[in-house]
Design a protein around this motif. Structure first.
Motif, PDB file in Angstrom:
ATOM      1  N   ARG A 172       0.816  -1.216   0.000  1.00  0.00           N
ATOM      2  CA  ARG A 172       0.000   0.000   0.000  1.00  0.00           C
ATOM      3  C   ARG A 172       0.851   1.267   0.000  1.00  0.00           C
ATOM      4  N   ILE A 173       1.917   1.285   0.842  1.00  0.00           N
ATOM      5  CA  ILE A 173       2.672   2.518   1.067  1.00  0.00           C
ATOM      6  C   ILE A 173       3.853   2.654   0.108  1.00  0.00           C
ATOM      7  N   LEU A 174       4.642   1.570  -0.050  1.00  0.00           N
ATOM      8  CA  LEU A 174       5.848   1.657  -0.861  1.00  0.00           C
ATOM      9  C   LEU A 174       5.570   1.342  -2.331  1.00  0.00           C
ATOM     10  N   ASP A 175       4.893   0.201  -2.580  1.00  0.00           N
ATOM     11  CA  ASP A 175       4.659  -0.182  -3.968  1.00  0.00           C
ATOM     12  C   ASP A 175       3.510   0.592  -4.604  1.00  0.00           C
ATOM     13  N   LYS A 176       2.593   1.042  -3.755  1.00  0.00           N
ATOM     14  CA  LYS A 176       1.414   1.776  -4.243  1.00  0.00           C
ATOM     15  C   LYS A 176       0.687   1.003  -5.350  1.00  0.00           C
ATOM     16  N   ASP A 177       0.553  -0.314  -5.135  1.00  0.00           N
ATOM     17  CA  ASP A 177      -0.161  -1.135  -6.113  1.00  0.00           C
ATOM     18  C   ASP A 177      -1.524  -1.541  -5.548  1.00  0.00           C
ATOM     19  N   GLY A 178      -2.217  -2.415  -6.232  1.00  0.00           N
ATOM     20  CA  GLY A 178      -3.576  -2.766  -5.847  1.00  0.00           C
ATOM     21  C   GLY A 178      -3.712  -4.048  -5.067  1.00  0.00           C
ATOM     22  N   THR A 179      -2.598  -4.571  -4.484  1.00  0.00           N
ATOM     23  CA  THR A 179      -2.670  -5.845  -3.766  1.00  0.00           C
ATOM     24  C   THR A 179      -3.646  -5.760  -2.586  1.00  0.00           C
TER      25      THR A 179
END
Length: 406
Positions: A172-179
Motif C-alpha cells: 500500500r505505502i511503498l509499492d502503491k499497487d492494488g494488492t
C-alpha cells in the motif's frame, strides 16, 4: 460485486470471511492476555476471569469454524495472481505466510478446544456442542500437551499476522499497487495481474515451508518446556508411610466433586493409604485413611485448589480420617458405616461415611460417598457464596482390599 473470486480479484464472500476472521483474531489475542492476567483471589474476581475466558473460548470456536469455511471456499475458488510475479522471493514469502496463517487459524483454536475438553472446570464454552470432544479423554497429560501446543501455535499465528500486515502495508505505502485494494470491501479498480506459468515446485514449496515453520516452533516450545504444565508452582508431595493392615488395599480411587460456576468438577487424590481392621462375622472394625493432599488433580483448577485459599497443601500436606466400622442403622441406604473424625487443613470435624461391601473369598470391594461443607474446614473463605464455588463437596471412595493371612 460477484460472490466468487476471479483471477483478478476476490469475491464478496472471500472478503467477508477474511475481515470477519481478522476482527475476531484482533479481539481474541488481547482478550486472552487480559483474562490470563486477571487475579482470582475472591469470588467476584474468579467470576470475572471465567467470564472473559468463556468469551475467549467461544470466540475461538467461532474462528475455528470460520477458518474451515474459509479454507473450503478457497479450495473451490481461483486465486488472484500476484501483481509482481517477477519478485519470486517476495511472492514465495507471501504465500508461505498465507499458508502459515491458514494453518494457525485452524490449529490455535483446535488445540485450545482439545485442552478444554481434556480437563474439567473453569469457564465453559457457550456453544451447544457441550464441553467434551469425541476421542479426547479427560487427562492431565493430554491437557498439558495441548495447552502447550496452543501457546506455540498462537506464537506462530502472531508472527504470521505481523508479517501479513507488514506485507500489505508495503504494497500500500511503498509499492502503491492494488494488492491490498483487492481485499478491501470497496477496493476500486485494480490493474490486471500479469499472467505466469508456475512450476509444481512453486506451488508445493510455500505450504511445505509453512509446515516446517510449525515443526520448528514445536521444537522450540519443547526446548522451553511449554508442554510440561507450568500453570502453578509445583507443590512438594507428602511422604506417606507404608501401612501393615489386616486388609491390604490392592486398588482404588479417592475422588472429590465440587461445583464451580454451576458445573461439577471431579478430581482425585493419587496417593493415599488405608489401614483396615474388619471382622466379617461381627461386621465391626476400624480404619485410618491418610491422604497426600498435594497428589490432588482437579482439572484446570488443580493449582488453585492446592493453594493457600483452599487446601493449602504446602502447610497442610495430609488429611486423616479415623473411624470405627459398624453396621448401619435400620433403613440406612448402605449396610455399613465408618463413623469418626476427618482432620483436614488443621480442622477436625465428625464424619460418617456409609458404604457398601461385597465380600467374596477374602476379597472385599468397597464403595461409598459422603458430602462435607468446605467452609467447615476453612476451605475457600474468600468465596462466601455459591455463585463461583459450591459449599458442598462430595467425597467418594472405591477400593478393593484382600484379607491378609493371620
Amino acid at each position: 460485486m460477484a460472490l466468487g473470486n476471479t483471477h483478478q480479484s476476490y469475491g464478496s464472500l472471500s472478503k467477508t470471511l477474511h475481515w470477519a476472521t481478522a476482527l475476531s483474531i484482533l479481539a481474541l489475542i488481547p482478550l486472552g492476555i487480559i483474562a490470563n492476567g486477571l487475579p482470582f483471589d475472591t469470588s467476584e474476581e474468579l467470576a470475572r476471569k471465567a467470564f472473559l475466558f468463556s468469551i475467549h473460548k467461544t470466540l475461538g470456536v467461532t474462528v475455528f469454524l470460520l477458518a474451515l469455511i474459509r479454507i473450503g471456499w478457497m479450495i473451490t475458488q481461483p486465486k488472484p495472481a500476484p501483481l509482481h510475479p517477477e519478485r519470486r522471493l517476495e511472492t514465495f514469502a507471501a504465500e508461505m505466510v498465507h499458508w502459515a496463517l491458514y494453518g494457525a487459524l485452524v490449529l490455535v483454536p483446535l488445540s485450545g478446544w482439545i485442552h478444554h475438553a481434556a480437563t474439567t472446570g473453569f469457564a465453559p464454552i457457550w456453544w451447544p456442542f457441550g464441553q467434551n470432544l469425541p476421542l479426547v479423554p479427560k487427562s492431565e497429560e493430554v491437557a498439558h500437551l495441548f495447552a502447550g501446543l496452543h501457546i506455540v501455535f498462537e506464537r506462530v499465528l502472531v508472527i504470521a499476522l505481523v508479517l501479513h500486515i507488514a506485507g500489505a502495508s508495503k504494497h500500500r505505502i511503498l509499492d502503491k499497487d492494488g494488492t491490498l485494494a483487492r481485499m478491501l470491501p470497496r477496493g476500486g479498480t485494480v490493474p490486471p495481474a500479469p499472467q505466469r506459468a508456475d512450476s509444481a515446485a512453486q506451488h508445493i514449496l510455500p505450504p511445505l515451508a509453512a509446515i516446517a515453520a510449525f515443526v520448528l516452533a514445536i521444537g522450540v516450545g519443547n526446548a522451553l518446556g511449554v508442554f510440561h504444565g507450568k500453570d502453578a508452582a509445583p507443590v512438594a508431595q507428602a511422604e506417606l508411610a507404608e501401612v501393615t493392615s489386616d486388609w491390604q488395599v490392592e486398588s482404588g480411587t479417592l475422588a472429590i466433586t465440587v461445583s464451580q460456576l454451576g458445573a461439577p468438577v471431579t478430581g482425585q487424590f493419587e496417593q493415599w493409604t488405608a489401614e483396615i481392621a474388619y471382622d466379617p462375622d461381627t461386621q465391626t472394625g476400624a480404619t485410618t485413611v491418610t491422604v497426600a493432599i498435594p497428589s490432588l488433580t482437579l482439572g484446570s483448577v488443580t493449582g488453585q485448589a492446592l493453594g493457600a485459599e483452599f487446601f493449602d497443601a504446602t502447610t497442610h500436606p495430609t488429611a486423616v480420617f479415623t473411624a470405627e466400622i459398624t453396621p448401619a442403622p435400620n433403613g440406612a441406604e448402605a449396610p455399613l458405616v465408618a463413623t469418626g473424625t476427618l482432620s483436614l487443613k488443621g480442622t477436625e470435624m465428625p464424619l460418617t461415611l456409609p458404604f457398601d461391601l461385597n465380600l467374596t473369598d477374602g476379597l472385599a470391594e468397597v464403595s461409598g460417598s459422603v458430602t462435607v461443607q468446605r467452609l467447615d474446614f476453612g476451605i475457600g473463605p474468600s468465596y462466601p457464596d455459591e455463585a463461583s464455588v459450591g459449599f458442598v463437596v462430595e467425597i467418594s471412595v472405591a477400593l478393593t482390599a484382600r484379607q491378609q493371612d493371620s
